[in-house]
Scaffold this motif. Structure first.
Motif, PDB file in Angstrom:
ATOM      1  N   SER A 151       0.824  -1.210   0.000  1.00  0.00           N
ATOM      2  CA  SER A 151       0.000   0.000   0.000  1.00  0.00           C
ATOM      3  C   SER A 151       0.861   1.264   0.000  1.00  0.00           C
ATOM      4  O   SER A 151       0.550   2.250  -0.702  1.00  0.00           O
ATOM      5  N   ASP A 152       1.950   1.215   0.760  1.00  0.00           N
ATOM      6  CA  ASP A 152       2.831   2.395   0.825  1.00  0.00           C
ATOM      7  C   ASP A 152       3.486   2.672  -0.520  1.00  0.00           C
ATOM      8  O   ASP A 152       3.607   3.822  -0.951  1.00  0.00           O
ATOM      9  N   ARG A 166       2.339   1.956  -3.450  1.00  0.00           N
ATOM     10  CA  ARG A 166       1.357   2.400  -4.427  1.00  0.00           C
ATOM     11  C   ARG A 166       0.867   3.823  -4.135  1.00  0.00           C
ATOM     12  O   ARG A 166       0.630   4.604  -5.056  1.00  0.00           O
ATOM     13  N   ASN A 167       0.716   4.125  -2.868  1.00  0.00           N
ATOM     14  CA  ASN A 167       0.120   5.418  -2.517  1.00  0.00           C
ATOM     15  C   ASN A 167       1.148   6.514  -2.268  1.00  0.00           C
ATOM     16  O   ASN A 167       0.844   7.694  -2.414  1.00  0.00           O
ATOM     17  N   ASN A 168       2.341   6.155  -1.858  1.00  0.00           N
ATOM     18  CA  ASN A 168       3.394   7.150  -1.575  1.00  0.00           C
ATOM     19  C   ASN A 168       4.687   6.747  -2.288  1.00  0.00           C
ATOM     20  O   ASN A 168       5.684   6.359  -1.647  1.00  0.00           O
ATOM     21  N   PRO A 169       4.697   6.814  -3.576  1.00  0.00           N
ATOM     22  CA  PRO A 169       5.883   6.361  -4.315  1.00  0.00           C
ATOM     23  C   PRO A 169       7.117   7.241  -4.069  1.00  0.00           C
ATOM     24  O   PRO A 169       8.238   6.776  -4.243  1.00  0.00           O
ATOM     25  N   GLU A 225       8.039   8.590  -1.205  1.00  0.00           N
ATOM     26  CA  GLU A 225       8.578   8.456   0.144  1.00  0.00           C
ATOM     27  C   GLU A 225       9.200   7.060   0.298  1.00  0.00           C
ATOM     28  O   GLU A 225       8.657   6.078  -0.196  1.00  0.00           O
ATOM     29  N   VAL A 235       4.517  -4.590  -7.700  1.00  0.00           N
ATOM     30  CA  VAL A 235       3.981  -3.224  -7.585  1.00  0.00           C
ATOM     31  C   VAL A 235       4.632  -2.370  -8.667  1.00  0.00           C
ATOM     32  O   VAL A 235       5.867  -2.387  -8.832  1.00  0.00           O
ATOM     33  N   ASN A 280       4.840   1.667  -9.906  1.00  0.00           N
ATOM     34  CA  ASN A 280       4.516   3.083  -9.626  1.00  0.00           C
ATOM     35  C   ASN A 280       5.389   3.979 -10.484  1.00  0.00           C
ATOM     36  O   ASN A 280       6.066   3.495 -11.419  1.00  0.00           O
ATOM     37  N   ASP A 281       5.370   5.219 -10.154  1.00  0.00           N
ATOM     38  CA  ASP A 281       6.131   6.195 -10.985  1.00  0.00           C
ATOM     39  C   ASP A 281       7.626   5.945 -10.904  1.00  0.00           C
ATOM     40  O   ASP A 281       8.381   6.396 -11.788  1.00  0.00           O
TER      41      ASP A 281
END
Length: 454
Positions: free
Chosen positions: A57-58, A60-63, A65, A125, A127-128
């Protein structure tokens, strides 16, 4: 199979129960082992997925950090697609056996190292910042130990259950076969002549009781047959002794009077008559013996039996000593194609014997009436009636027994041996019919033979 055939029934039942019980219990134990193993694996997978969930979750939601450091007892690692680790809290032996690539979808692995067995969940996962995989491991030693303890319990339980199966089968077969042992001992006593009773019959009405009743009926039939044979041998010996003695006397007289041609011829003729009686008696006994043996019965159409009836009447009319008697016959057989389970020769013997008895019982100038008809679904009925004094009432129940006669008059007139009516009944019963003897209302005896259709 040869070795199995040498075992007792009790041993075979026990061995069969043991094998069946072992197969069933091992199968149940195997299913339980697989189910517990799958449940343990599912628990480990769920725990590992729970450990990985916050990090997934971290990412995906806070790429932007960096992920938090896992707690001390949480085994989680985050790896980039290039193989570098962002977070690494996995033991060295586990990290060494993990795949080096990022899987395309969630994956669960059961890994075994030198030190442990672990369940590892991999979650990809994207992410950016790129592509990552979050690996979360859960030590499966507790579940493995639980499974091993359950397996040991299952093995012990299966062994005890198989032993219980064998013991129960042995006990039940012993109890079930105990009546068989009693039957065998009683049968040995009966066979050795130490007992004249029957096999024991219980009150449970089970298969063994039915078998005992069947065997008792068989024993009764065998005893009756043996008694009948002993009686027949005794009667036959008695019957043969008289004509043999007469024949011997005739031959002695013939030898003494060898110089007198007329006397010699007279004695030889008398000896010839005695020899004929012996031959007739032997033939009748042989015929009765063949009827007792059984076997397939030939079938004969009614028209052939009618022809044989007329032939028997002609033979009776041609016999010496019946010139002063008339023999009438009446035939009423509308369906002459009907088949009956009797041969023409056997039917001729029936008619010959009944007509001969009627002629012997009748009075001079009397009439013997023979009637053949069909009634009751085309069953064949033969009636032979004489005009004599009838049959004594006390003789009727044993009229068809072998070597029995109502009086000596009939024997003296036609040389009867007491086997004619016995032969009639044997032939009739062999064909599925009956033979009866009674007294007609107007006087005289009437013999009736009924034959069913084949």
């Amino acid at each position: 199979m040869r070795l199995l055939g040498r075992l007792s029934i009790r041993a075979r039942i026990t061995l069969g129960s043991l094998l069946i019980g072992a197969v069933v219990l091992v199968g149940v134990a195997g299913v339980l082992h697989l189910q517990i193993r799958q449940a343990t694996l599912a628990t480990d997978r769920s725990l590992a997925a729970g450990d990985a969930a916050p990090f997934v979750s971290d990412l995906r939601n806070n790429p932007d950090e960096p992920p938090d450091r896992p707690a001390e007892d949480v085994l989680v690692g985050i790896r980039r697609a290039d193989g570098s680790w962002v977070v690494d809290a996995l033991p060295e032996d586990v990290r060494r056996v993990l795949p080096t690539t990022v899987p395309g979808d969630d994956v669960t692995l059961r890994l075994h190292t030198d030190r442990r067995a672990v369940t590892v969940v991999g979650t990809p996962v994207v992410n950016d910042r790129g592509r990552f995989v979050v690996w979360a491991a859960h030590d499966g030693r507790a579940g493995q130990e639980t499974l091993e303890r359950v397996d040991r319990s299952l093995v012990v339980g299966v062994l005890f259950a198989v032993a219980a199966f064998a013991g129960t089968a042995w006990l039940l077969s012993t109890l079930a076969l105990r009546p068989v042992a009693r039957l065998r001992r009683t049968a040995e006593d009966i066979s050795a002549g130490r007992s004249g009773g029957h096999l024991p019959v219980g009150t449970s009405a089970d298969e063994l009781d039915h078998l005992a009743r069947t065997l008792n009926a068989f024993i009764d039939r065998q005893r009756a047959d043996a008694a009948r044979e002993r009686q027949m041998v005794s009667d036959a010996s008695h019957e043969l002794r008289t004509p043999l003695a007469a024949l011997t006397a005739r031959l002695e007289l013939a030898h003494r009077e060898s110089g007198d041609a007329e006397a010699l011829e007279r004695e030889l003729s008398a000896a010839e008559v005695d020899a004929g009686r012996l031959v007739a008696l032997a033939n009748t006994l042989l015929e009765l013996s063949r009827l007792d043996e059984g076997g397939p019965q030939p079938t004969t159409p009614a028209r052939d039996l009618v022809t044989e009836l007329m032939g028997s009447v002609d033979r009776a009319r041609a016999l010496g000593g019946v010139e002063d008697r008339d023999i009438d016959f009446d035939v009423d057989v509308p369906d002459d194609d009907t088949q009956y389970a009797i041969s023409t020769a056997a039917f001729a013997r029936v008619v010959d014997n009944l007509v001969a008895n009627a002629v012997a019982a009748g009075s001079a100038g009397g009439v013997v009436r023979v009637a053949l008809g069909q009634e009751d679904r085309l069953g064949l009925v033969l009636r032979v009636t004489d005009d004599g004094p009838g049959v004594p009432t006390d003789f009727l129940p044993r009229a068809f027994d072998r070597f029995t006669r109502a009086d000596e008059a009939r024997r003296s007139r036609l040389g009867g041996s007491g086997l004619g009516l016995a032969l009639v009944r044997a032939v009739a019963e062999r064909a599925g019919g009956t033979a009866t003897l009674g007294n007609a209302p107007g006087g005289g005896a009437v013999a009736v033979v009924r034959l069913p259709t084949a």
